[in-house]
Design a protein around this motif. Sequence first.
Motif, PDB file in Angstrom:
ATOM      1  N   SER A  37     -33.420  26.251  72.858  1.00  0.00           N
ATOM      2  CA  SER A  37     -32.466  27.288  73.205  1.00  0.00           C
ATOM      3  C   SER A  37     -32.908  28.039  74.448  1.00  0.00           C
ATOM      4  O   SER A  37     -32.106  28.375  75.307  1.00  0.00           O
ATOM      5  CB  SER A  37     -32.324  28.284  72.047  1.00  0.00           C
ATOM      6  OG  SER A  37     -31.831  27.647  70.898  1.00  0.00           O
TER       7      SER A  37
ATOM      8  N   THR B  38     -31.049  27.614  78.787  1.00  0.00           N
ATOM      9  CA  THR B  38     -30.286  28.694  79.390  1.00  0.00           C
ATOM     10  C   THR B  38     -30.092  28.481  80.877  1.00  0.00           C
ATOM     11  O   THR B  38     -29.175  29.006  81.475  1.00  0.00           O
ATOM     12  CB  THR B  38     -30.982  30.059  79.190  1.00  0.00           C
ATOM     13  OG1 THR B  38     -32.273  30.005  79.804  1.00  0.00           O
ATOM     14  CG2 THR B  38     -31.106  30.379  77.717  1.00  0.00           C
TER      15      THR B  38
ATOM     16  N   ASP C  93     -23.390  20.248  83.098  1.00  0.00           N
ATOM     17  CA  ASP C  93     -22.531  20.915  82.119  1.00  0.00           C
ATOM     18  C   ASP C  93     -21.083  20.474  82.327  1.00  0.00           C
ATOM     19  O   ASP C  93     -20.500  20.695  83.382  1.00  0.00           O
ATOM     20  CB  ASP C  93     -22.640  22.428  82.269  1.00  0.00           C
ATOM     21  CG  ASP C  93     -22.081  23.172  81.073  1.00  0.00           C
ATOM     22  OD1 ASP C  93     -21.376  22.531  80.254  1.00  0.00           O
ATOM     23  OD2 ASP C  93     -22.364  24.371  80.936  1.00  0.00           O
TER      24      ASP C  93
ATOM     25  N   SER D 134     -16.562  26.693  79.485  1.00  0.00           N
ATOM     26  CA  SER D 134     -16.837  27.998  78.891  1.00  0.00           C
ATOM     27  C   SER D 134     -18.090  27.879  78.030  1.00  0.00           C
ATOM     28  O   SER D 134     -18.585  26.776  77.772  1.00  0.00           O
ATOM     29  CB  SER D 134     -15.658  28.473  78.019  1.00  0.00           C
ATOM     30  OG  SER D 134     -15.531  27.635  76.879  1.00  0.00           O
ATOM     31  N   ASP D 135     -18.604  29.021  77.585  1.00  0.00           N
ATOM     32  CA  ASP D 135     -19.777  28.982  76.707  1.00  0.00           C
ATOM     33  C   ASP D 135     -19.478  28.240  75.411  1.00  0.00           C
ATOM     34  O   ASP D 135     -20.349  27.588  74.834  1.00  0.00           O
ATOM     35  CB  ASP D 135     -20.233  30.413  76.380  1.00  0.00           C
ATOM     36  CG  ASP D 135     -20.878  31.110  77.576  1.00  0.00           C
ATOM     37  OD1 ASP D 135     -21.290  30.387  78.524  1.00  0.00           O
ATOM     38  OD2 ASP D 135     -20.950  32.345  77.579  1.00  0.00           O
ATOM     39  N   ALA D 136     -18.226  28.313  74.979  1.00  0.00           N
ATOM     40  CA  ALA D 136     -17.865  27.710  73.693  1.00  0.00           C
ATOM     41  C   ALA D 136     -18.000  26.198  73.704  1.00  0.00           C
ATOM     42  O   ALA D 136     -18.344  25.601  72.671  1.00  0.00           O
ATOM     43  CB  ALA D 136     -16.437  28.101  73.320  1.00  0.00           C
TER      44      ALA D 136
ATOM     45  N   SER E 229     -19.826  24.425  76.198  1.00  0.00           N
ATOM     46  CA  SER E 229     -20.869  24.019  77.133  1.00  0.00           C
ATOM     47  C   SER E 229     -21.607  22.794  76.610  1.00  0.00           C
ATOM     48  O   SER E 229     -21.777  22.606  75.399  1.00  0.00           O
ATOM     49  CB  SER E 229     -21.865  25.164  77.341  1.00  0.00           C
ATOM     50  OG  SER E 229     -23.004  24.708  78.054  1.00  0.00           O
TER      51      SER E 229
ATOM     52  N   LYS F 206     -24.561  22.454  76.613  1.00  0.00           N
ATOM     53  CA  LYS F 206     -25.769  22.942  75.935  1.00  0.00           C
ATOM     54  C   LYS F 206     -25.667  22.701  74.427  1.00  0.00           C
ATOM     55  O   LYS F 206     -26.643  22.333  73.777  1.00  0.00           O
ATOM     56  CB  LYS F 206     -25.958  24.441  76.204  1.00  0.00           C
ATOM     57  CG  LYS F 206     -26.187  24.795  77.663  1.00  0.00           C
ATOM     58  CD  LYS F 206     -26.199  26.314  77.842  1.00  0.00           C
ATOM     59  CE  LYS F 206     -26.322  26.700  79.303  1.00  0.00           C
ATOM     60  NZ  LYS F 206     -26.302  28.177  79.481  1.00  0.00           N
ATOM     61  N   LYS F 207     -24.480  22.918  73.890  1.00  0.00           N
ATOM     62  CA  LYS F 207     -24.286  22.728  72.448  1.00  0.00           C
ATOM     63  C   LYS F 207     -24.464  21.265  72.073  1.00  0.00           C
ATOM     64  O   LYS F 207     -25.141  20.940  71.085  1.00  0.00           O
ATOM     65  CB  LYS F 207     -22.894  23.219  72.046  1.00  0.00           C
ATOM     66  CG  LYS F 207     -22.583  23.039  70.567  1.00  0.00           C
ATOM     67  CD  LYS F 207     -21.176  23.531  70.241  1.00  0.00           C
ATOM     68  CE  LYS F 207     -20.857  23.298  68.764  1.00  0.00           C
ATOM     69  NZ  LYS F 207     -19.469  23.724  68.439  1.00  0.00           N
TER      70      LYS F 207
ATOM     71  N   SER G  42     -24.653  23.820  85.882  1.00  0.00           N
ATOM     72  CA  SER G  42     -23.290  23.499  86.313  1.00  0.00           C
ATOM     73  C   SER G  42     -23.322  22.351  87.316  1.00  0.00           C
ATOM     74  O   SER G  42     -24.346  22.085  87.958  1.00  0.00           O
ATOM     75  CB  SER G  42     -22.636  24.719  86.959  1.00  0.00           C
ATOM     76  OG  SER G  42     -23.135  24.919  88.267  1.00  0.00           O
TER      77      SER G  42
END
Length: 426
Positions: A6, A10, A43, A47-49, A51, A53-54, A78
Motif C-alpha cells: 500500500s 502510492t 494506471d 479515478s481512485d475507485a 485505479s 493500484k487495486k 499515470s
Amino acid sequence: MSNHLSIIRTGSALGMAALLSGCGLTGLTEGSGHVTLRLVAADYGDSDANSSKKYWGELVDAYEKDHPDVTVDVSVYSWNDVDAKVKAMVDAGSPPDMAQIGAYSDYAAADQLYKADELLSVTVQADFVRQLAEAGKVRSIQYGMPFASSTRLLFYNKTLFAEAGLTPPTTWAELAQDARVLKDKGVKYPYALPLGPEEAQAEAMQWLLSGGGGYTPQTLSSYSIDSPENIDTFGWLKDKLVDKGLTGPVAPGKLNRAAAFAAFTAGEVGMLNGHPSLMKAAQQKGVKFGMVPMPGRSEPGKIAMGVADWMMAFRKNGHAKQIGDFLDFVYSDENVLDFSREYDLLPATASASQVMSTTKEDADLKPFLEELPLSETYPVGRTSWAQVSALIKKQIGQAVAPGGDPATVLGDLQTAAGKADIAAGD
C-alpha cells in the motif's frame, strides 16, 4: 492488501526517492532466500475507485500468500509519468525488476532486458496472441511481453444516422456521402478526424491500413511512410473530407482524440474511429451508437489497427526464476480476464480471448476481439519508433491543412524516419 504494498504503490515523491536511492537494495533478504521484486506499472483507471493500484494489490496479495519467500513491491503511475519514471530509474542505475509501460524496444536494443523465453513457461509464452507476440520482438527475439491490447472500429451515432436515413458506411465513398448528409443536417462533426498531437499516429495508421498501406512494408526492413498508397490515402482525406468541411469546426491537426471522444459522447459527432473504452463513456452519456469495421477504398477494410502495452523485465538485478514465476501467475486466465474486464481492454493471450469471445458478460467486446486476429500494430520492435511516432504526432496533421501537400508532408516524415532508423541501428 499488505501494508508494504500500500505504501509503495502510492507513487509519492518520497516513494520514488526511495526507489531511486535503492540501487543495490533490490533482493535484500528478509530471511534465508527471500527475494524482493520491484514492478513499475501504468494506471489504467480514471479515478481512485478503479485505479490499477487495486488490481495489482489484490493480485500481489494472492501471489505472496502462496510464495512467502517473495515480496513484490508495485509502484503505479499515470500514463503521463510512468515511462519517464522507468527511464529515470534506469538512468540512475537502479532499474526495476519489471516494468509495465508503453514501449520496450529501446531497452531491448541496449541489452538491458531478459528474453521472454528466459522467464516464462513454454505454455504461457505460446499463449500470447500471435500478432502481439510478433510485435514484441526485436531482431526476431521476443523481449516485450504484451500485457493488454485494443483494436479500433468505426463508431457511429445511431440517433443521428436514423434521423438522416443513413446506414453505416462500408467504403470510403459511402463514408463521405454519409458525412455530407450529416453536415447538411447540422451535425457539428460529421466525421471527427483527430490528427492532433495527442494520438495522431493512431488515426493516421487506421486510415493508411484501410488504404492498403501503413508505416512499414511487410518485410519491416524500413519505413514506407511516403508510399504511393499512403499519399493517395491522405490525398483522399484532404480532398473528400477536410476541404469539403466534413470534419468539423476544429482543424484535424489541432483536434486531439480526447476532444473527439468527448464530442462523440456529447452527441456532436456522426462518425469516428474508437477503441473499447469509448463504449462505456458513450453509454454513460446515453448516446446510442453502433460499431462497424473501418471502411476501405472499395470494400470494408481487411486490416484493423491493433495497439498493445508491454511488460518487460530488466536483467540487472537478476532473479529471473522469481520474475518468471510471478509473470506466469500474472498471465493466468483469471488475472488476465480480471484486468481486461475492469478496463474494457482485450486480453493479450489467446486462451483469455477465447473465453471472452464466448461469454455473455463480454459480448460488448466481441466486435473488437474479432478484429484482433486481423490487426496490425505499430512497428514497436523498431528502436526508432518512439522518435518517428513523435514526429508523426507533430507533423502529419499538416498533410490535410489548407495549402498542405500530402506528398510533401509524408516525404519529409519518411526522410526523418530513415535518419532515425540509421541512428538507432535498426
